[in-house]
Write a protein that holds these residues in place. Structure first.
Motif, PDB file in Angstrom:
ATOM      1  N   GLY A   1       0.978  -1.099   0.134  1.00 14.68           N
ATOM      2  CA  GLY A   1      -0.110  -0.003  -0.084  1.00 14.68           C
ATOM      3  C   GLY A   1       0.842   1.307   0.021  1.00 14.68           C
ATOM      4  N   SER A   2       0.368   2.426  -0.806  1.00 16.32           N
ATOM      5  CA  SER A   2       1.284   3.524  -0.948  1.00 16.32           C
ATOM      6  C   SER A   2       1.599   4.046   0.545  1.00 16.32           C
ATOM      7  CB  SER A   2       0.857   4.502  -1.827  1.00 16.32           C
ATOM      8  OG  SER A   2      -0.689   4.913  -1.400  1.00 16.32           O
ATOM      9  N   GLN A   3       0.605   3.878   1.558  1.00 17.29           N
ATOM     10  CA  GLN A   3       0.963   4.807   2.780  1.00 17.29           C
ATOM     11  C   GLN A   3       2.073   4.341   3.497  1.00 17.29           C
ATOM     12  OE1 GLN A   3      -1.531   2.147   2.214  1.00 17.29           O
ATOM     13  NE2 GLN A   3      -1.911   0.844   3.970  1.00 17.29           N
ATOM     14  N   TYR A   4       2.895   3.086   3.044  1.00 18.18           N
ATOM     15  CA  TYR A   4       4.008   2.597   3.690  1.00 18.18           C
ATOM     16  C   TYR A   4       5.159   2.963   2.767  1.00 18.18           C
ATOM     17  CZ  TYR A   4       1.508   0.071   7.355  1.00 18.18           C
ATOM     18  OH  TYR A   4       0.683  -0.395   8.534  1.00 18.18           O
ATOM     19  N   VAL A   5       4.957   3.426   1.652  1.00 22.09           N
ATOM     20  CA  VAL A   5       6.268   3.580   0.774  1.00 22.09           C
ATOM     21  C   VAL A   5       6.731   4.915   0.535  1.00 22.09           C
ATOM     22  CG1 VAL A   5       6.769   3.148  -1.757  1.00 22.09           C
ATOM     23  CG2 VAL A   5       5.170   1.517  -0.812  1.00 22.09           C
ATOM     24  N   LEU A   6       7.851   5.199   0.687  1.00 22.13           N
ATOM     25  CA  LEU A   6       8.504   6.538   0.259  1.00 22.13           C
ATOM     26  C   LEU A   6       9.409   6.297  -1.013  1.00 22.13           C
ATOM     27  CD1 LEU A   6       9.832   7.338   3.807  1.00 22.13           C
ATOM     28  CD2 LEU A   6       7.901   7.848   2.918  1.00 22.13           C
ATOM     29  N   GLY A   7       9.308   7.678  -1.811  1.00 23.76           N
ATOM     30  CA  GLY A   7      10.236   7.233  -3.007  1.00 23.76           C
ATOM     31  C   GLY A   7      11.533   8.259  -2.700  1.00 23.76           C
ATOM     32  N   GLY A   8      12.399   7.905  -3.215  1.00 29.06           N
ATOM     33  CA  GLY A   8      13.669   8.633  -2.826  1.00 29.06           C
ATOM     34  C   GLY A   8      14.712   8.455  -4.183  1.00 29.06           C
ATOM     35  N   LEU A   9      15.716   9.376  -4.201  1.00 23.90           N
ATOM     36  CA  LEU A   9      16.870   9.301  -5.238  1.00 23.90           C
ATOM     37  C   LEU A   9      18.068   9.857  -4.584  1.00 23.90           C
ATOM     38  CD1 LEU A   9      16.095  12.393  -7.619  1.00 23.90           C
ATOM     39  CD2 LEU A   9      14.379  11.306  -6.152  1.00 23.90           C
ATOM     40  N   ALA A  10      19.264   9.201  -4.830  1.00 24.05           N
ATOM     41  CA  ALA A  10      20.556   9.714  -4.410  1.00 24.05           C
ATOM     42  C   ALA A  10      21.161  10.409  -5.723  1.00 24.05           C
ATOM     43  CB  ALA A  10      21.443   8.402  -4.088  1.00 24.05           C
ATOM     44  N   VAL A  11      21.506  11.706  -5.212  1.00 21.73           N
ATOM     45  CA  VAL A  11      21.917  12.618  -6.297  1.00 21.73           C
ATOM     46  C   VAL A  11      23.249  13.003  -6.326  1.00 21.73           C
ATOM     47  CG1 VAL A  11      19.395  13.391  -7.246  1.00 21.73           C
ATOM     48  CG2 VAL A  11      20.935  14.582  -5.558  1.00 21.73           C
ATOM     49  N   ARG A  12      24.012  13.638  -7.344  1.00 22.32           N
ATOM     50  CA  ARG A  12      25.361  13.996  -6.971  1.00 22.32           C
ATOM     51  C   ARG A  12      26.295  13.068  -6.325  1.00 22.32           C
ATOM     52  NH1 ARG A  12      21.866  18.052  -6.520  1.00 22.32           N
ATOM     53  NH2 ARG A  12      22.163  19.954  -7.988  1.00 22.32           N
ATOM     54  N   ILE A  13      26.079  11.584  -6.818  1.00 19.43           N
ATOM     55  CA  ILE A  13      27.008  10.805  -6.059  1.00 19.43           C
ATOM     56  C   ILE A  13      27.390   9.747  -7.112  1.00 19.43           C
ATOM     57  CG2 ILE A  13      24.948   9.530  -5.237  1.00 19.43           C
ATOM     58  CD1 ILE A  13      26.876   8.546  -2.959  1.00 19.43           C
ATOM     59  N   GLY A  14      28.540   9.213  -7.126  1.00 18.16           N
ATOM     60  CA  GLY A  14      29.127   7.948  -7.891  1.00 18.16           C
ATOM     61  C   GLY A  14      29.790   7.151  -6.539  1.00 18.16           C
ATOM     62  N   SER A  15      29.372   5.900  -6.374  1.00 12.33           N
ATOM     63  CA  SER A  15      29.498   4.911  -5.455  1.00 12.33           C
ATOM     64  C   SER A  15      29.633   3.697  -6.014  1.00 12.33           C
ATOM     65  CB  SER A  15      28.533   5.241  -4.185  1.00 12.33           C
ATOM     66  OG  SER A  15      29.560   4.504  -3.302  1.00 12.33           O
ATOM     67  N   HIS A  16      30.476   2.700  -5.864  1.00 12.64           N
ATOM     68  CA  HIS A  16      30.478   1.459  -6.096  1.00 12.64           C
ATOM     69  C   HIS A  16      31.446   0.421  -5.238  1.00 12.64           C
ATOM     70  CE1 HIS A  16      34.205   3.115  -8.205  1.00 12.64           C
ATOM     71  NE2 HIS A  16      34.808   1.788  -8.021  1.00 12.64           N
ATOM     72  N   VAL A  17      31.045  -0.800  -5.281  1.00 12.50           N
ATOM     73  CA  VAL A  17      31.805  -1.828  -4.354  1.00 12.50           C
ATOM     74  C   VAL A  17      33.379  -1.964  -5.247  1.00 12.50           C
ATOM     75  CG1 VAL A  17      32.327  -3.973  -3.745  1.00 12.50           C
ATOM     76  CG2 VAL A  17      29.888  -3.127  -3.717  1.00 12.50           C
ATOM     77  N   LEU A  18      34.571  -1.415  -4.719  1.00 14.75           N
ATOM     78  CA  LEU A  18      35.703  -1.567  -5.087  1.00 14.75           C
ATOM     79  C   LEU A  18      36.335  -3.178  -5.082  1.00 14.75           C
ATOM     80  CD1 LEU A  18      38.061   0.204  -6.354  1.00 14.75           C
ATOM     81  CD2 LEU A  18      39.028   0.544  -4.019  1.00 14.75           C
ATOM     82  N   SER A  19      35.840  -3.546  -3.735  1.00 18.17           N
ATOM     83  CA  SER A  19      36.533  -5.009  -3.721  1.00 18.17           C
ATOM     84  C   SER A  19      35.467  -5.436  -2.304  1.00 18.17           C
ATOM     85  CB  SER A  19      37.817  -5.280  -3.059  1.00 18.17           C
ATOM     86  OG  SER A  19      38.226  -4.417  -1.957  1.00 18.17           O
ATOM     87  N   PRO A  20      35.269  -6.680  -2.135  1.00 12.31           N
ATOM     88  CA  PRO A  20      34.587  -7.161  -0.925  1.00 12.31           C
ATOM     89  C   PRO A  20      34.805  -6.226   0.336  1.00 12.31           C
ATOM     90  CG  PRO A  20      35.228  -9.101  -2.067  1.00 12.31           C
ATOM     91  CD  PRO A  20      35.995  -7.866  -2.693  1.00 12.31           C
ATOM     92  N   GLY A  21      33.669  -5.739   0.718  1.00 11.95           N
ATOM     93  CA  GLY A  21      33.969  -4.818   2.088  1.00 11.95           C
ATOM     94  C   GLY A  21      34.262  -3.625   2.081  1.00 11.95           C
ATOM     95  N   VAL A  22      34.737  -3.221   0.689  1.00 12.88           N
ATOM     96  CA  VAL A  22      35.286  -1.923   0.407  1.00 12.88           C
ATOM     97  C   VAL A  22      34.634  -1.087  -0.565  1.00 12.88           C
ATOM     98  CG1 VAL A  22      37.551  -0.721  -0.270  1.00 12.88           C
ATOM     99  CG2 VAL A  22      37.586  -2.657   1.054  1.00 12.88           C
ATOM    100  N   ILE A  23      34.213   0.083  -0.471  1.00 21.04           N
ATOM    101  CA  ILE A  23      33.253   0.948  -1.052  1.00 21.04           C
ATOM    102  C   ILE A  23      34.170   2.256  -1.665  1.00 21.04           C
ATOM    103  CG2 ILE A  23      31.251   2.296  -1.365  1.00 21.04           C
ATOM    104  CD1 ILE A  23      30.687  -0.531  -0.872  1.00 21.04           C
ATOM    105  N   GLN A  24      33.918   2.734  -3.006  1.00 16.91           N
ATOM    106  CA  GLN A  24      34.694   3.948  -3.306  1.00 16.91           C
ATOM    107  C   GLN A  24      33.579   4.847  -3.648  1.00 16.91           C
ATOM    108  OE1 GLN A  24      37.633   4.018  -6.459  1.00 16.91           O
ATOM    109  NE2 GLN A  24      38.786   5.133  -5.239  1.00 16.91           N
ATOM    110  N   SER A  25      33.730   6.123  -3.329  1.00 19.40           N
ATOM    111  CA  SER A  25      32.527   7.009  -3.704  1.00 19.40           C
ATOM    112  C   SER A  25      33.051   8.588  -3.953  1.00 19.40           C
ATOM    113  CB  SER A  25      31.361   6.823  -2.597  1.00 19.40           C
ATOM    114  OG  SER A  25      32.050   7.473  -1.365  1.00 19.40           O
ATOM    115  N   THR A  26      32.230   9.337  -4.703  1.00 19.54           N
ATOM    116  CA  THR A  26      32.496  10.596  -5.025  1.00 19.54           C
ATOM    117  C   THR A  26      31.220  11.473  -4.902  1.00 19.54           C
ATOM    118  OG1 THR A  26      33.982  12.028  -6.575  1.00 19.54           O
ATOM    119  CG2 THR A  26      32.864  10.324  -7.448  1.00 19.54           C
ATOM    120  N   GLY A  27      31.541  12.859  -4.808  1.00 20.08           N
ATOM    121  CA  GLY A  27      30.337  13.758  -4.874  1.00 20.08           C
ATOM    122  C   GLY A  27      29.636  14.100  -3.459  1.00 20.08           C
ATOM    123  N   LYS A  28      28.667  15.068  -4.010  1.00 21.72           N
ATOM    124  CA  LYS A  28      28.054  15.740  -2.689  1.00 21.72           C
ATOM    125  C   LYS A  28      27.159  14.620  -1.794  1.00 21.72           C
ATOM    126  CE  LYS A  28      25.169  19.721  -1.625  1.00 21.72           C
ATOM    127  NZ  LYS A  28      24.287  20.763  -2.329  1.00 21.72           N
TER     128      LYS A  28
END
Length: 312
Positions: free
Chosen positions: A121-148
């Motif tokens: 039901g829509s009463q339980y749902v929120l929409g969202g977006l992540a902006v101005r970010i680049g982020s990915h898994v570099l290796s298991p357990g390690v994340i690399q990101s950039t941006g605001k």
């Protein structure tokens, strides 16, 4: 707040890290080598040249279903690839519906919230977006990101279509994000914001996967930049099928944003390079489907979809 992050990839890990560091109780889900690394070594986040490390609570979906009820969490944040949303609902749908709580989608595309709303039901749902970010898994357990790394959130599909007052969870989570030093905005029409972001995703993701270029090289290329703009124009046209009226100003703003953003590899290019399934349906397919509904042509998207599916 007690927060569950479903899918500890680049986006989920980035925001989950800072939410946990600001005092929230955060639980993560992952699998395989990534899960093993999180359990053994904790989460490592490399952002703008600074490295952060912290222990985390990370589990499989199976463990989650056995040891937690959904409403033990104030908010569940879905950060899976969009093509995994249906599978997640099939796997965890009964768990979600038995003790419902609020679910926020921070995913690419414009259909994830519809899938969740059909379940909860829509009463339980929120929409969202992540902006101005680049982020990915570099290796298991390690994340690399950039941006605001900003977040825009709102009640699904917008405030106007809620017969009752918009859930206080929206403003509550906005405050929690601010306390975690995560820039954020609350939107009264989150469906429109998702289509605005899809303009960028549709403009650069497919063409970057085809050419191998990062976002800056692609959008500032003498000839390819106009193809990006053409893809984005077709997204503007397709949005009308969802009752979303985007303008030429929206198009110009989004094109200028991605054209001047720091060079990043798109998620689709990263997926292609690593042999992973690309989000073709949620980024290109949705534009083609909505265009067909409206009886209009989308030649740039048709070409991109044909080229990328011929390689898979």
């Amino acid at each position: 707040m007690k927060i569950l992050i479903i899918g500890t990839g680049g986006i989920g890990a980035y925001y989950g890290y800072f939410l946990q560091q600001s005092g929230n109780d955060v639980v993560f889900t992952a699998r395989g080598e990534h899960l093993a690394a999180l359990e053994e070594n904790g989460l490592t986040l490399i952002h703008e040249g600074t490295t952060y490390c912290t222990p985390v609570k990370a589990h499989t979906h199976g463990y989650l279903a056995q040891h937690f009820e959904a409403n033990e969490f104030d908010l569940i944040i879905l950060t899976l690839k969009a093509h995994s949303t249906d599978a997640f609902v099939k796997e965890m749908g009964s768990w979600l519906t038995s003790h419902p709580t609020f679910v926020l989608s921070l995913q690419n595309g414009v259909d994830n919230e519809n899938i969740l709303a059909d379940l909860l039901g829509s009463q339980y749902v929120l929409g969202g977006l992540a902006v101005r970010i680049g982020s990915h898994v570099l290796s298991p357990g390690v994340i690399q990101s950039t941006g605001k790394a900003e977040i825009i959130i709102g009640a699904w599909p917008n405030d106007a279509e809620h017969s009752s007052p918009v859930p206080s969870i929206v403003s509550q989570f906005s405050d929690v994000l601010a306390q975690a030093s995560i820039p954020n905005q609350v939107s009264t029409d989150i469906r429109r914001e998702l289509w605005r972001k899809l303009m960028i995703n549709n403009g650069v993701n497919p063409l970057s996967a085809i050419t191998g270029l990062d976002t800056f090289a692609l959008t500032n290329h003498e000839r390819l930049g106009s193809l990006v703009y053409g893809m984005m124009q077709e997204t503007v046209n397709a949005a009308k099928a969802d009752g979303v009226e985007l303008t030429q100003q929206d198009l110009s703003e989004m094109f200028e944003l991605i054209k001047t953003f720091k060079p990043i590899k798109t998620s689709m290019l990263m997926d292609k390079e690593h042999g992973r399934k690309m989000e073709l349906d949620s980024i290109i397919g949705v534009v083609l489907q909505r265009s067909e509904t409206l009886g209009i042509q989308a030649p740039y998207n048709t070409m991109a979809f044909a080229l990328l599916t011929s390689e898979t």
